[in-house]
Design a protein around this motif. Structure first.
Motif, PDB file in Angstrom:
ATOM      1  N   ALA A 309       0.842  -1.206   0.000  1.00 29.58           N
ATOM      2  CA  ALA A 309       0.000   0.000   0.000  1.00 29.58           C
ATOM      3  C   ALA A 309       0.874   1.253   0.000  1.00 29.58           C
ATOM      4  O   ALA A 309       0.622   2.195  -0.752  1.00 29.58           O
ATOM      5  CB  ALA A 309      -0.916  -0.010   1.226  1.00 29.58           C
ATOM      6  N   VAL A 322      -4.933   6.229   1.282  1.00 28.49           N
ATOM      7  CA  VAL A 322      -4.860   4.776   1.106  1.00 28.49           C
ATOM      8  C   VAL A 322      -4.956   4.124   2.487  1.00 28.49           C
ATOM      9  O   VAL A 322      -4.132   4.410   3.372  1.00 28.49           O
ATOM     10  CB  VAL A 322      -3.559   4.374   0.391  1.00 28.49           C
ATOM     11  CG1 VAL A 322      -3.481   2.861   0.227  1.00 28.49           C
ATOM     12  CG2 VAL A 322      -3.486   5.050  -0.990  1.00 28.49           C
ATOM     13  N   VAL A 324      -5.548   0.512   4.900  1.00 30.20           N
ATOM     14  CA  VAL A 324      -5.389  -0.941   4.913  1.00 30.20           C
ATOM     15  C   VAL A 324      -6.333  -1.474   5.991  1.00 30.20           C
ATOM     16  O   VAL A 324      -6.246  -1.066   7.161  1.00 30.20           O
ATOM     17  CB  VAL A 324      -3.933  -1.347   5.237  1.00 30.20           C
ATOM     18  CG1 VAL A 324      -3.780  -2.860   5.220  1.00 30.20           C
ATOM     19  CG2 VAL A 324      -2.966  -0.693   4.250  1.00 30.20           C
TER      20      VAL A 324
END
Ligand code: NAP
Length: 326
Positions: A309, A322, A324
């Motif tokens: 990522a 972004v 996770v």
């Protein structure tokens, strides 16, 4: 997830590694949190280089990384928090974390439509627009790194604050339509497709009032050339050099030209504006609730995917924040 060794250049396989350890128990004044999501951000690559003068602890080889996360309290050690509470904290990059109760920020699960919103860069973007660039009614604003976690929100917030023309920059031609169609940019200049200054002059024929600079380098130099008399420049980030490590981004500028045009350069750090974080959070939340702002983000799943990522974020593969899922 631990830092195995300091990367040299871009992050590579083997620079980070997962280890399994027993789940710790909370002591007095602490809580055990099951992390649901963490975010990756550009500065994480900079922190892997050790102590480079940033106002936050660096990552050290052999030690677990840290960063923003949102999770659910599962066990408490004599605090006001209760199992089931959702909290934002800085012990990301792990599935379970023991955190001081005083260091977490409880969040209302109904406050935002999606948990990921609590990991957005909305506060940085709002403070950079309002305190850094001092955006006013009718301004023309240029946001470099317009597709990043900060830039994807800064353009929208500049519009909310009255900017009439908002121009962004990207290095990914494929992102241009999204930036204009979904995030409301009026025009986008593209790194690597001819001179930035020429593109900027045609996108802003009357010049620029505010620069929100996430990138530095040639984009900053071009923005200063096109800046109008009295322009304000918020220096927020250094993406031009950050993907390969460090935070340093030297450029050559003509200070004489800046003096003649009364241009203000503002090295901007959120850490210097903590007094306005509550207001920034409220205003950002209001923008989301009223639909004036959208929160672009991508999701990957599982702690093993977190290094990928970060690599993809730095490589320009995503738009916005972004996260996770853990
Ligand atoms: N001052 C503060 O208090 C503060 C707080 C938070 C963050 N920051 C800084 O603000 C900056 C932006 O943060 P962020 O979280 O928005 O970053 P980000 O989401 O990691 O930005 C990623 C984007 O940067 C662009 N990029 C990659 N390499 C680049 C290069 N060589 N030149 C120009 N752009 C490049 C790519 O977009 P394209 O594909 O569109 O090129 C990529 O999608 C960072 O430097 C960060 O450290 C500062």
């Amino acid at each position: 997830m631990r830092l195995v060794r300091r990367p040299s250049g871009p992050l590579r396989d083997g620079d980070l590694g997962v280890v399994e350890v027993p789940v710790p128990r909370p002591g007095t004044g602490e809580v055990l949190v099951r992390n649901r999501m963490m975010s990756v951000t550009a500065v994480m690559r900079s922190l892997m280089d050790g102590e480079i003068g940033l106002p936050m602890p660096s990552y050290e080889p052999g030690q677990v990384l840290w960063g923003p996360a949102v999770g659910e309290v599962v066990e408490v050690g004599d605090t006001d928090l209760a199992p089931g509470d959702l909290v934002v904290h800085q012990q990301g990059w792990r599935e379970y974390a023991v955190v001081e109760a005083a260091a977490v920020r409880p969040v209302d699960p109904r406050a935002l439509p999606d948990l990921a919103g609590h990991l957005s860069q909305g506060v940085t973007a709002w403070l950079g627009v309002v305190r850094g660039g001092e955006v006013r009614q009718c301004d023309t604003v240029f946001v470099t790194g317009a597709s990043g976690g900060v830039g994807s929100l800064a353009g929208q917030i500049a519009r909310m604050r009255g900017a009439t023309r908002v121009i962004g920059s990207t290095g990914s031609p494929a992102k241009v339509d999204y930036l204009i169609g979904e995030l409301g940019y009026d025009a986008v200049v593209v790194r690597g497709e001819g001179g930035i200054e020429e593109q900027l002059r045609s996108a802003a024929p009357d010049g620029i009032d505010v620069v929100f600079d996430n990138v530095g380098g040639e984009q900053l130099v071009a923005a200063l050339a096109v800046a109008r008399h009295g322009a304000r420049v918020a220096l927020v980030g250094t993406m031009s050099s950050q993907a390969s490590g460090g935070f340093s981004a030297p450029v050559e500028i003509d200070t004489g030209a800046l003096i003649m045009r009364g241009i203000k350069l503002h090295g901007f750090a959120v850490a210097d504006h903590l007094d306005a974080v509550a207001e920034a959070t409220r205003e950002f939340g209001r923008g989301l609730a009223e639909g004036a702002i959208v929160f672009p983000h991508s999701r990957l799943s599982g702690i093993d995917e977190a290094p990928r990522a970060l690599r993809e974020l730095l490589g320009g593969r995503h738009i916005g924040t972004v996260v996770v899922e853990l």
